[in-house]
Design an enzyme around this catalytic site. Structure first.
Site, PDB file in Angstrom:
ATOM      1  N   ASP A 178      25.663 -10.277 142.713  1.00 45.73           N
ATOM      2  CA  ASP A 178      26.961 -10.868 143.029  1.00 45.73           C
ATOM      3  C   ASP A 178      28.026  -9.776 142.938  1.00 45.73           C
ATOM      4  OD1 ASP A 178      29.082 -12.724 143.273  1.00 45.73           O
ATOM      5  OD2 ASP A 178      27.995 -14.209 142.077  1.00 45.73           O
ATOM      6  N   ASP A 203      31.657 -12.271 146.495  1.00 47.97           N
ATOM      7  CA  ASP A 203      32.549 -13.267 145.912  1.00 47.97           C
ATOM      8  C   ASP A 203      33.863 -13.368 146.702  1.00 47.97           C
ATOM      9  OD1 ASP A 203      33.025 -14.945 143.456  1.00 47.97           O
ATOM     10  OD2 ASP A 203      34.696 -13.560 143.182  1.00 47.97           O
ATOM     11  N   GLU A 260      31.021 -15.631 150.175  1.00 50.29           N
ATOM     12  CA  GLU A 260      31.664 -16.863 149.737  1.00 50.29           C
ATOM     13  C   GLU A 260      33.022 -16.935 150.421  1.00 50.29           C
ATOM     14  OE1 GLU A 260      33.042 -19.215 145.707  1.00 50.29           O
ATOM     15  OE2 GLU A 260      33.469 -17.093 145.925  1.00 50.29           O
ATOM     16  N   HIS A 315      27.699 -22.749 140.317  1.00 52.53           N
ATOM     17  CA  HIS A 315      28.294 -22.696 138.981  1.00 52.53           C
ATOM     18  C   HIS A 315      29.763 -23.118 138.976  1.00 52.53           C
ATOM     19  CE1 HIS A 315      29.353 -19.135 141.108  1.00 52.53           C
ATOM     20  NE2 HIS A 315      30.296 -18.864 140.225  1.00 52.53           N
ATOM     21  N   ASP A 316      30.320 -23.427 140.141  1.00 54.71           N
ATOM     22  CA  ASP A 316      31.726 -23.852 140.219  1.00 54.71           C
ATOM     23  C   ASP A 316      31.858 -25.338 140.534  1.00 54.71           C
ATOM     24  OD1 ASP A 316      32.595 -21.202 139.885  1.00 54.71           O
ATOM     25  OD2 ASP A 316      32.519 -20.820 142.049  1.00 54.71           O
TER      26      ASP A 316
END
Ligand code: GLC
Ligand code: CA
Length: 541
Positions: free
Chosen positions: A96, A191, A243, A317-318
């Protein structure tokens, strides 16, 4: 050969995956100890959220050094061992890369604070601030007394935005990607990468929070093309995913176009805002099913026509857990989890499974603030209180929306701390671990886990799932989401009931049942879908 068409990616949030050394914090050796499990599930790639040194204001998305492993996760040798052992199982590792911002602890930022001109140009300092809001609440500019200037932080104030317009910054970042390529990683997730290109001058936003000025910004495509050429683009087998925050289909076609100039695929989040009233995350709302269907159909058909490629997902995870959000974690836990999995895995794109999703892990149900860890939740508790909501009203919202819902430890078995660790973990285990856990799932042939295995196997076996043409079905139906995938004379039909009520639909009863979350022996032209039933029919498979 691994490709974006035949692969399934598994996302690991290392701090909550598996602890190997009794400190309550998941780590790299913990991941290594579970590679057999991931092989049994059948996944092809593992995406690790950031494992780099960080002061942890945003759980590692505030990176202080991009070329080291954080001590709490292990050593560089542990990481190399993970890459090597995963490769032996034909599983690739995806890292990431948080390149929109660095931690304010990063040496670049520290040197900027020391007034080194070169490093001040690495960030976005301004004499005047504008009214843009940080994604985590509050103004997006932080004043530095010593410098008499503000710096931009679209996220927490400890996450300073990088100045991508500075070619030296870009070169530094490409060097980091090459560093990890040399170590043998097989992919990258970038990200919030569509936020990296900022406008030349800043102005107040009187219509929104400022995002329209920097989302899919002025030079975004040329920066991604350069990143591609200067790093991973040299290797056509590398898998990359961006993302994309509040993006458009048009931009996503370019980001992920099959010509390969930018990235392999993109995440977008529009389908996860369909329960936000007036686009407000921090408010309670019901699923707008028509909006969800329309978004799925629009993205699927337009990305397909434009030659783009989607990363398909419900959970990360969000996000709150999908079985608690659009499914029914109590009465129809298995049924709804399987239905939701099916619609993601059979769309056109590359499916992502977030740790624990494959056993139907639920929201955390933490009802006091001391159990929460996430900076966004902690900030919003106060913001909502300041708006005049009562403690109870605020807790209802936090319990639905908090990112900590997905950050609790993976439930491996019914032992203390769910087999995640033998000491109290950094965040509580959800109290349903005695009934929802990996061990139990693996023993049950009818489990959600077994169903995910089947979905992955079907993808590997049938090209129509990998590359078949997508068309919407039953577009106006108020309760059923349905679509068709076709390749030459082969086809699959997916019918998903998103609700508890039974509903009858017309189907072609001469087709074959490929998959279902209920036992289905015979088809009739008028077919009644049971609560959360998904029916997948096939032709010529
Ligand atoms: C992404 C990450 C999220 C993080 C943010 C800032 O949205 O997924 O966890 O807080 O970027 O880096
Ligand atoms: Ca540990």
């Amino acid at each position: 050969m691994r490709s974006i068409h035949n692969s399934v990616v598994y996302q690991i949030y290392p701090v909550s995956f598996k602890d190997s050394n009794h400190d309550g914090i998941g780590d790299l050796q913990g991941i290594i100890s579970k590679l057999d499990y991931l092989e049994t599930l059948g996944v092809d790639m593992i995406w690790l959220t950031p494992i780099f040194p960080s002061p942890l204001y945003d759980n590692g998305y505030d990176v202080a050094d991009y070329c080291k492993i954080s001590e709490r996760f292990g050593t560089m040798d542990d990481f190399k061992e993970l890459v090597h052992k995963a490769k032996e199982k034909h599983i690739g590792i995806m890292l990431d890369m948080v390149f929109n911002h660095t931690s304010t602890d990063h040496t670049w930022f520290q040197k900027a604070l020391n007034k080194e001109k070169k490093y001040m140009d690495y960030y976005i300092f301004t004499k005047e601030k504008v009214n843009w809001e940080s994604k985590f609440g509050g103004n997006a500019f932080e004043y530095v007394d010593d410098l008499g200037m503000y710096y931009l932080h679209l996220f927490d104030k400890h996450q300073a935005d990088l100045n991508w317009d500075n070619p030296e910054v870009r070169q530094e970042l490409y060097k980091i990607v090459r560093f990890w390529l040399d170590i043998g990683v097989d992919g990258f997730r970038f990200d919030v990468v569509n936020l990296i290109s900022k406008p030349k001058t800043f102005e107040d936003d009187f219509e929104g929070d400022g995002r329209r000025f920097y989302t899919d910004g002025p030079n975004i495509h040329s920066y991604l093309q350069e990143l591609n050429q200067e790093s991973f683009g040299q290797n056509p087998n590398l898998m990359t995913v961006g993302e994309m925050s509040s993006t458009s289909i048009e931009n996503c076609i370019n980001y992920s176009h099959k010509s390969g100039k930018e990235l392999s695929m993109v995440f977008n989040f529009h389908h996860l805002k369909v329960d936000y009233p007036n686009n407000q995350k921090w408010a309670l709302g019901k699923l707008d099913f028509f909006a969800l269907k329309k978004l799925f159909n629009d993205w699927q058909t337009q990305m397909q026509e434009g030659g783009g490629w989607q990363a398909l997902f419900w959970c990360n995870h969000d996000q709150p857990r999908i079985v608690s959000r659009f499914g029914n974690e109590h009465q129809y836990h298995k049924e709804s989890a399987k239905m939701l999995a099916t619609v993601i895995h059979l769309q056109r794109g590359t499916p992502y499974i977030y740790q624990g999703e494959e056993i139907g892990m639920t929201n955390a149900h933490f009802d006091t603030m001391d159990k929460y860890r996430d900076i966004e939740s902690l900030n919003h508790y106060q913001i909502l209180k300041d708006r005049g909501l009562s403690h109870n009203e605020v807790m209802q919202i936090i319990m639905e929306r908090s990112r900590d819902n997905s950050r609790t430890p993976v439930q491996w078995d019914d032992q203390d701390f769910a087999g995640f660790s033998d000491v109290q973990p950094w965040i509580d285990v959800i109290d349903n671990y005695k009934t929802i856990n990996v061990q139990q799932s693996m023993e049950d042939p009818n489990s959600i886990f077994a169903y995910y295995q089947k979905l992955i196997m079907l993808r590997k076996k049938h090209e129509v799932i990998q590359t078949g043409w997508y068309s919407p079905l039953l577009q106006e139906h108020p309760r059923v989401y349905a679509f068709l995938r076709e390749l030459e004379n082969k086809a699959i039909y997916v019918y998903a009931n998103f609700f508890e009520e039974e509903i009858s639909i017309e189907i072609d009863a001469t087709l074959h049942v490929l998959l279902s979350n209920y036992s289905t022996s015979s088809l009739t032209p008028s077919y009644t879908l049971r609560p959360y039933e998904v029916l997948v029919l096939s032709k010529n498979l």
